[in-house]
Enzyme design. Sequence first.
Site, PDB file in Angstrom:
ATOM      1  CD  GLU A   1      -2.800  -1.483   0.320  1.00 32.92           C
ATOM      2  OE1 GLU A   1      -2.728  -0.819  -0.727  1.00 32.92           O
ATOM      3  OE2 GLU A   1      -3.665  -2.344   0.497  1.00 32.92           O
ATOM      4  N   GLY A   2       1.921   1.251  -0.740  1.00 31.07           N
ATOM      5  CA  GLY A   2       2.856   2.373  -0.719  1.00 31.07           C
ATOM      6  C   GLY A   2       3.861   2.136   0.381  1.00 31.07           C
TER       7      GLY A   2
END
Length: 584
Positions: free
Chosen positions: A401-402
């Site tokens: 997620e990043g």
Amino acid sequence: MSGLPKGGSFLFGDTNPQDIFTPEDFSMEHNMIYRTAAGFVNDQVLTRMDDLEAKQEGLIRELLEAAGELGLNGADIAEEYGGLPMDKISTTIIAECMGRSGSFAMTQGGQTGIGSMPIVMFGTHEQKMKYLPGIASGEKVGAYALTEPGAGSDAMSAKTRAVLSEDGKYYILNGTKQFITNSAMGDIFIVYAKIDGDKFTAFIVDGDSPGLSTGAEEKKMGIKGSSTRSVILEDVKVPVENQLFEIGKGHVVAFNILNLGRYKLAANSVGNAKFALELSAAYANERKQFGVPIASFGLIKEKLAEMAMKIYAMESMVYRTGGLLENMMESLDLTGEDSGQVAAKGIEEYALECSMNKVFATEALGYAVDEGVQIHGGYGFSAEYTIERLYRDARIYRIFEGTNEINRTIIPVTLMRRAAKGDLPLQEAVQELKSKISADNPVREGVAGLVQAAKDIFLIAMGMSMEKYGKELPKHQEVVGKLANLAMQAFAMESAWLRGEKAAAKQGQSAAKLKLTMAAAYSYGTIGKMVCEAKEILAALTEGEELVNALITLERLAMYTPQNTVALRQEIAAAVSEAGKYVV
């Protein structure tokens, strides 16, 4: 949005403890959902973990369908499309409970988060009717195909192309996606491609589309029970009606979905870290050395206490943010056809908080599983003990997620952008703080004083960084990362303290004693580290006499009387050992 706090506004004023949501505010329905989700994980997933890790054929679908029967897959999906819609606190609870389920948390998270939320928020009525019921029931498996071999964090540099067919009925997709969760059994893929090589756009691609294939399973360090493969697109025909949202607006879909994904990953981390502490406390109580349980040794007590304190802080942050998201949803008109997009815009207001939650919680989880292995000693290195799997599984959380590095850059940059738009009084707060600094600054008293000191430390460091670099500040990532740490710790300290204060006001000081002790131990143990990090920032910005003056200012902002954190941690460890798990 009138009356709701703006994202990041916690740095610029006081928050009333009564205005935040805490786990102590769970309703009867919330507690029922907690029991249902936790029961599912404990009874149906953890009992079959060996089979799951061995990728037993059909098991993932069986578990997803079982979760679907309990309504755990459809919490963000409208009833019209087969879901069982719940509030944001309920979806947070489900994500927390799923955190205990190891690799299944990734499978179910892909199903209910990034694999379906693009359709929930940006899909047409027809797209929702076609795809969401199967996802909610678990009969269809969703996957999210954004990452490419040469484009990890830089998603916009994707090379996957989409070209409109001559008859105008299809987009023809070509490219490769990498590290795609649920890919082996994926029925529905959210794929990002550039139309004509430049218009970054999202598409819904059926898993049985001719030309779509997957590579071999990745041989991973952890989360072995989830499927992770590359997805190859070779002249895949995607009906034009499967284009998702607007042409060239794929980044709007991707980034808005990631906000919620980051938040839910933080909730996963809470559940996972609690599991690690539970295993560690139980082992420390049972394992004897020199004739006594190792839980009685000071350095083991310190580990158990620090794990519990970090969990308390992250849990407080996560549910505080959940309350913000739920209040936002309640303030919006979600009755129109564009309700999903309206909701996505509302969630975007708290993108900064979502990033802070993600970074803090995943790193606190990393600490918990690492110390869990240490408490287990040599047995912690053995696959016979569950903590070994938790240690391996947790490592991916800081990348999903990043990456945490990307999320750290988001925090100060988002503050700068919102301040430039006039949404946050960043410059004004810095100037006001400077005008208040004098030689007779009071010593900060109590946790409330430390919380304000933490905010002031961030503001003075942020202000000097902007003076030095201006709009070029985002390019200086070492400084930006440290600024993010300061803001994040201020949010953690304040969330922990507010939760304790709210509990004390409702239940009395005695009943809230452990929460208040947790908040105090965490805050007093953190403030000195913040000062050291701020000094590094100031030394990177200036030198000589100017640096000396800056350091004097910093010291004035952070004058406090230390507390006996050793005694506080002993008190926390005693409570954890007695309960044999995380307890507040």
